[in-house]
Design a protein around this motif. Structure first.
Motif, PDB file in Angstrom:
ATOM      1  N   LEU A   1      61.416  30.136  53.876  1.00 43.32           N
ATOM      2  CA  LEU A   1      59.874  30.628  54.276  1.00 43.32           C
ATOM      3  C   LEU A   1      59.692  31.314  53.143  1.00 43.32           C
ATOM      4  O   LEU A   1      60.083  32.421  52.949  1.00 43.32           O
ATOM      5  N   LEU A   2      58.192  31.446  53.653  1.00 39.86           N
ATOM      6  CA  LEU A   2      57.531  32.537  52.046  1.00 39.86           C
ATOM      7  C   LEU A   2      56.751  33.001  53.464  1.00 39.86           C
ATOM      8  O   LEU A   2      55.019  32.910  54.001  1.00 39.86           O
ATOM      9  N   VAL A   3      57.052  34.668  53.258  1.00 37.26           N
ATOM     10  CA  VAL A   3      56.475  34.907  55.070  1.00 37.26           C
ATOM     11  C   VAL A   3      55.867  36.287  53.937  1.00 37.26           C
ATOM     12  O   VAL A   3      56.430  37.133  53.388  1.00 37.26           O
ATOM     13  N   THR A   4      54.659  36.023  54.629  1.00 41.16           N
ATOM     14  CA  THR A   4      54.185  37.799  54.233  1.00 41.16           C
ATOM     15  C   THR A   4      54.407  38.964  54.948  1.00 41.16           C
ATOM     16  O   THR A   4      54.292  38.343  56.224  1.00 41.16           O
ATOM     17  N   ALA A   5      54.218  39.892  54.397  1.00 35.78           N
ATOM     18  CA  ALA A   5      54.476  41.170  55.539  1.00 35.78           C
ATOM     19  C   ALA A   5      54.255  42.409  54.751  1.00 35.78           C
ATOM     20  O   ALA A   5      53.542  43.003  53.794  1.00 35.78           O
ATOM     21  N   LEU A   6      53.758  43.325  55.302  1.00 30.37           N
ATOM     22  CA  LEU A   6      53.713  44.369  54.812  1.00 30.37           C
ATOM     23  C   LEU A   6      53.881  45.339  54.579  1.00 30.37           C
ATOM     24  O   LEU A   6      55.738  45.641  54.856  1.00 30.37           O
TER      25      LEU A   6
ATOM     26  N   SER B   1      61.147  42.965  59.675  1.00 27.41           N
ATOM     27  CA  SER B   1      60.457  42.079  61.485  1.00 27.41           C
ATOM     28  C   SER B   1      59.331  41.158  61.600  1.00 27.41           C
ATOM     29  O   SER B   1      58.299  42.395  61.094  1.00 27.41           O
ATOM     30  N   GLY B   2      59.236  41.280  62.514  1.00 25.19           N
ATOM     31  CA  GLY B   2      58.007  40.403  63.408  1.00 25.19           C
ATOM     32  C   GLY B   2      57.716  38.900  62.948  1.00 25.19           C
ATOM     33  O   GLY B   2      59.137  38.655  64.019  1.00 25.19           O
ATOM     34  N   GLN B   3      56.761  38.314  63.881  1.00 25.96           N
ATOM     35  CA  GLN B   3      56.890  37.156  64.744  1.00 25.96           C
ATOM     36  C   GLN B   3      55.840  35.864  63.335  1.00 25.96           C
ATOM     37  O   GLN B   3      54.492  36.807  63.468  1.00 25.96           O
TER      38      GLN B   3
ATOM     39  N   THR C   1      50.400  41.802  61.114  1.00 26.87           N
ATOM     40  CA  THR C   1      51.767  42.378  61.942  1.00 26.87           C
ATOM     41  C   THR C   1      53.169  42.786  61.130  1.00 26.87           C
ATOM     42  O   THR C   1      53.676  43.936  61.676  1.00 26.87           O
ATOM     43  N   THR C   2      53.415  41.546  61.015  1.00 28.50           N
ATOM     44  CA  THR C   2      54.646  41.963  60.400  1.00 28.50           C
ATOM     45  C   THR C   2      55.336  42.164  59.288  1.00 28.50           C
ATOM     46  O   THR C   2      54.363  42.739  58.265  1.00 28.50           O
TER      47      THR C   2
ATOM     48  N   LEU D   1      49.730  43.928  51.056  1.00 26.88           N
ATOM     49  CA  LEU D   1      50.349  42.994  52.074  1.00 26.88           C
ATOM     50  C   LEU D   1      51.333  42.729  50.820  1.00 26.88           C
ATOM     51  O   LEU D   1      51.329  42.792  49.014  1.00 26.88           O
ATOM     52  N   SER D   2      52.578  42.230  51.325  1.00 22.24           N
ATOM     53  CA  SER D   2      53.263  41.567  49.815  1.00 22.24           C
ATOM     54  C   SER D   2      53.863  39.678  50.722  1.00 22.24           C
ATOM     55  O   SER D   2      53.599  39.578  51.994  1.00 22.24           O
ATOM     56  N   LEU D   3      54.462  39.371  49.750  1.00 23.77           N
ATOM     57  CA  LEU D   3      55.283  37.521  49.803  1.00 23.77           C
ATOM     58  C   LEU D   3      56.621  37.460  49.631  1.00 23.77           C
ATOM     59  O   LEU D   3      57.079  38.363  48.233  1.00 23.77           O
ATOM     60  N   TRP D   4      57.590  37.487  50.503  1.00 23.07           N
ATOM     61  CA  TRP D   4      58.812  37.531  50.432  1.00 23.07           C
ATOM     62  C   TRP D   4      59.503  36.053  50.671  1.00 23.07           C
ATOM     63  O   TRP D   4      58.936  35.055  51.189  1.00 23.07           O
TER      64      TRP D   4
END
Length: 386
Positions: A173-178, A158-160, A144-145, A183-186
């Motif tokens: 941090l390798l963060v997954t997010a919509l 934004s998210g957790q 949901t991030t 889906l994407s990776l940042w």
């Protein structure tokens, strides 16, 4: 077709040399005494040791040669993981080296990977994956991030995330997010003021965090990957991390039993060595049997993973290995503390370090009960399609 993989192959010189090199290095560079800091509520993770592990080439074992890595097979990573378990090393090889390397191997065309892959080669930059949002789910696509694309070309995250391994040890941090519904990776700088980490020490001196992102500004250069391939890459990387965690637990279990058997041979009570007591002998056999089953399960999982990665059969075998190895390590640690008596709980007793490590690694990416359910799912025991 990949060749069949045997661990440890007595005819494979690379495997033998790697195992011996890891044993020698850890015997010299890692001391269980540093884990006593746990009793003072401090993390024991050591960036100096991490850099030395990078110098040995362990962090880049699964990194492709085109990126400067060794491009070795999962079997070689399993050798390192087992030895880390045998020495109860808390440094996060799986979370901060293996997982980033596997993802980089798929998406390295993005420029944002450069500091991350360089860090795997020299230890200068540490990254950890932030992907999980629900403690009940290990599905990397349950996200949901979100990242919002702004009109000026900037992005806002934004998210957790929960279960972020060794967050304060990492630089990124390798963060997954919509993003745009997919889906994407940042790559997100851990020190960004809009990134909040609430961290807890784990039983073995590492840490786990809840990471919150409050409109964190990102640039296009922070985007590491995007599209359907991200979910597939994450699932495949987590499969291998689970397999290697099982091997690390096998190492923990075998070393814990060796420590306990040595104690049973030397400790005297009522005029006899306690190892001569029938109850202790029966318990030792039970522990040894569970270890043999766990090792066999890990061998099978390694072969199936090499032959058909991401298949239902491979995932069922990996789930079996993780469940059995988790149970074996916990059993060995608890038996060891029981056999040592009151001293087993003391900071001076090394057996306690192994039980604490087993507690963390048994829970890593799902405990034994979770993976028995996963085995039923992947083996189609409920009559559903695999």
């Amino acid at each position: 077709m990949r060749r069949d993989v045997t661990y440890l192959d007595a005819q494979d010189e690379t495997q033998i040399l790697l195992r011996d090199a890891v044993q020698d290095f850890l015997s010299q560079e890692h001391r269980l005494e540093r884990l006593q800091q746990l009793y003072h509520g401090k993390s024991v993770l050591d960036r100096r040791l991490w850099a030395a592990m990078a110098e040995q080439g362990w962090l880049a074992l699964r990194l492709p040669e085109a990126l400067g890595g060794s491009a070795l097979e999962p079997v070689h990573a399993a050798i390192v993981a087992e030895q880390l378990g045998r020495h109860a090393v808390p440094e996060p090889l799986l979370s901060c080296a293996i997982l980033p390397a596997l993802l980089a191997s798929r998406f390295s065309e993005a420029a944002g990977w450069l500091p991350l892959t360089q860090g795997l080669l020299d230890g200068s930059h540490v990254s950890t994956l932030a992907w999980q949002e629900d403690a009940r789910s290990l599905d990397p696509s349950c996200v949901t991030t979100k990242v919002e694309r702004r009109s000026d070309g900037a992005y806002m995250l934004s998210g957790q995330k929960i279960g972020v391994a060794c967050g304060s040890f990492a630089d990124s941090l390798l963060v997954t997010a919509l993003l745009d519904g997919g889906l994407s990776l940042w790559r997100v700088a851990r020190e960004d003021q809009r990134v909040s980490l609430v961290e807890s020490l784990t039983s073995d001196g590492a840490s786990v965090a809840v990471a919150s992102f409050d409109d964190v500004p990102l640039t296009h250069e922070s985007l590491l990957a995007q599209g359907p391939a991200v979910s597939a890459a994450l699932s495949a990387a987590l499969d291998e991390a689970l397999l290697l965690a099982a091997w690390q637990l096998v190492g923990l279990a075998s070393a814990a039993l060796e420590i306990t058997l040595e104690y049973l041979r030397t400790r005297v009570q009522f005029g006899q060595r306690i190892g001569s007591f029938q109850a202790m002998q029966h318990l030792s056999v039970d522990v040894k049997l569970q270890q043999a089953l766990a090792r066999a399960a890990c061998q099978s999982a390694l072969r199936r993973h090499a032959q058909a990665p991401e298949s239902a059969a491979a995932r069922a075998a990996i789930a079996t290995a993780k469940a059995r190895a988790s149970d074996a390590a916990l059993l060995a640690g608890r038996f060891g503390v029981q056999a040592h008596g009151a001293i087993g709980f003391a900071a001076e007793a090394s057996i306690g370090c192994y039980l604490k490590a087993a507690l963390r690694w048994a829970a890593f990416l799902g405990n034994g009960s979770h993976h028995r359910r996963q085995y039923a799912l992947h083996a189609d025991l409920h009559g559903t399609s695999s």
